[in-house]
Design an enzyme around this catalytic site. Structure first.
Site, short mmCIF file in Angstrom:
data_model
loop_
_atom_site.label_atom_id
_atom_site.label_comp_id
_atom_site.label_asym_id
_atom_site.label_seq_id
_atom_site.Cartn_x
_atom_site.Cartn_y
_atom_site.Cartn_z
N SER A 141 0.83 -1.20 0.00
CA SER A 141 0.00 0.00 0.00
C SER A 141 0.86 1.25 0.00
CB SER A 141 -0.92 0.01 1.23
OG SER A 141 -1.88 -1.01 1.13
N CYS A 155 -2.78 -8.87 5.07
CA CYS A 155 -2.49 -7.55 5.64
C CYS A 155 -2.74 -7.55 7.15
CB CYS A 155 -3.35 -6.49 4.97
SG CYS A 155 -3.03 -4.82 5.62
N ASN A 184 7.61 -15.33 1.05
CA ASN A 184 7.67 -13.88 1.22
C ASN A 184 8.10 -13.56 2.64
OD1 ASN A 184 5.32 -11.37 1.94
ND2 ASN A 184 7.06 -11.00 0.61
N ASP A 226 11.26 -10.70 4.49
CA ASP A 226 12.68 -10.49 4.78
C ASP A 226 13.62 -10.83 3.63
OD1 ASP A 226 11.81 -9.79 7.28
OD2 ASP A 226 12.54 -11.58 8.31
#
EC number: 1.3.1.-
Length: 331
Positions: free
Chosen positions: A19, A102, A202, A204
């Site tokens: 975002s 999220c 997904n 780091d």
């Protein structure tokens, strides 16, 4: 290479939806640097169906990426998400991604994002409604679970697969971790082993070594790069080269970075207009310059500027000074 339904990606490295970051111009830039897939910012499904200006901006499709344009939708109402998916299909999207990851309070407070992982029945309804609504591949991005006691990503992945979802991305943290601690790439292996569709790791993945380690530990089909791409749209190209050859490709020269930053800045102004574009560009300029000599002073100056030309001139001045400093160090 990864296949999402009938779409074959050119690389197994994907740009994460973020975002306020992965708008049209940033996606276009990262795609040019070799990303196999670039995902839009999260778009609220209910805002999408009333065609709010902001939602249409976020879901804008790159016409030069007509083969794999991916829009991420958020929400908790199956029929609304399905309708938003159909709208995006009509506007040129080729892949619909569902946001089950999220962690933001505002999002989970509306029972969207990672809050959906707490309700597997509702999750199934969302998967089924979206898959049925469009002829496009549907994917989902999730976390390991809500907290350490409910790491249900493998179960939810099976539900998603049985509902017709074509790819799953897992961020290796729970919702309650937000972004603290380290991403658990080993856990992602349990998701990979639970389904036959592609699984993406997904969390780091910020450099060559971490990219390789994430793939090895997770057994995933690919990786998704998020915050690591802040100010480094070329990172995906570097990682891709490293994974294929074992060679560490250098970042662009300072002169090349100046061209990239200037191009991105001008693209932002063209897309949003000058009054909106200048404030939006500030964060990107800050990320680009991070770690360079006198960058804090430069960022401070740019953050006080509102004149588009003055900002552009300041960018050129700063990068020119960095080049001159580097030349002096060579002697």
């Amino acid at each position: 290479m990864i296949k999402i339904g009938n779409i074959e990606l050119s690389s197994n490295i994907i740009l994460a939806p973020m975002s306020g970051v992965t708008d049209l111009e940033f996606r276009r830039l990262v795609k040019r640097f070799g990303a196999g897939l670039v995902v839009s910012e999260m778009v609220a499904s209910r805002a999408m169906i009333v065609e709010s200006r902001q939602s249409l901006k976020k879901s804008a499709i790159m016409r030069d990426d007509a083969t794999s344009a991916c829009v991420q939708l958020a929400g908790c109402e199956p029929n609304v998400i399905a309708e938003a998916a159909k709208m995006n299909e009509g506007m040129g999207a080729k892949i619909i991604d569902l946001n089950f990851g999220c962690p933001a309070k505002k999002v989970v407070g509306g029972y969207s994002g990672s809050a959906l992982m707490k309700d597997e029945q509702l999750a199934a309804k969302i998967f089924e409604a979206t898959v049925e609504a469009v002829k496009l591949p549907v994917t989902v991005k999730m976390r390991m679970g809500w907290d350490d006691n409910t790491k249900n990503a493998p179960t939810l992945a099976k539900i998603a697969e049985s509902s017709g979802v074509q790819m799953i991305t897992v961020h290796g943290r729970t919702r309650c971790q937000f972004y603290s601690g380290n991403a658990d790439w080993d856990f992602i292996r349990s998701v990979k082993e639970s389904v036959k569709i592609p699984v993406i790791a997904n969390g780091d993945i910020t450099n060559f070594a971490k990219a390789k380690e994430a793939l090895q530990k997770s057994g995933a089909d690919g990786i998704m790069v998020g915050r690591g791409a802040y100010g480094k749209p070329w990172l995906i190209s570097q990682i891709d080269h490293y994974l294929k050859t074992g060679e560490e490709k250098s970042a662009p020269s300072i002169a090349e970075q100046l061209d990239i930053v200037t191009e991105h800045y001008e693209a932002i102004l063209d897309y949003y207009g000058e009054s909106v574009g200048v404030p939006i560009a500030r964060k990107h300029i800050g990320w680009y310059s991070s770690g360079l000599p006198n960058s804090a002073e430069f960022r401070g100056a740019v953050n006080l500027m509102n004149d588009p030309l003055a900002v552009k001139e300041k960018i050129a001045e700063f990068y020119t000074s960095v080049m001159e400093t580097n030349k002096l160090k060579e002697f």
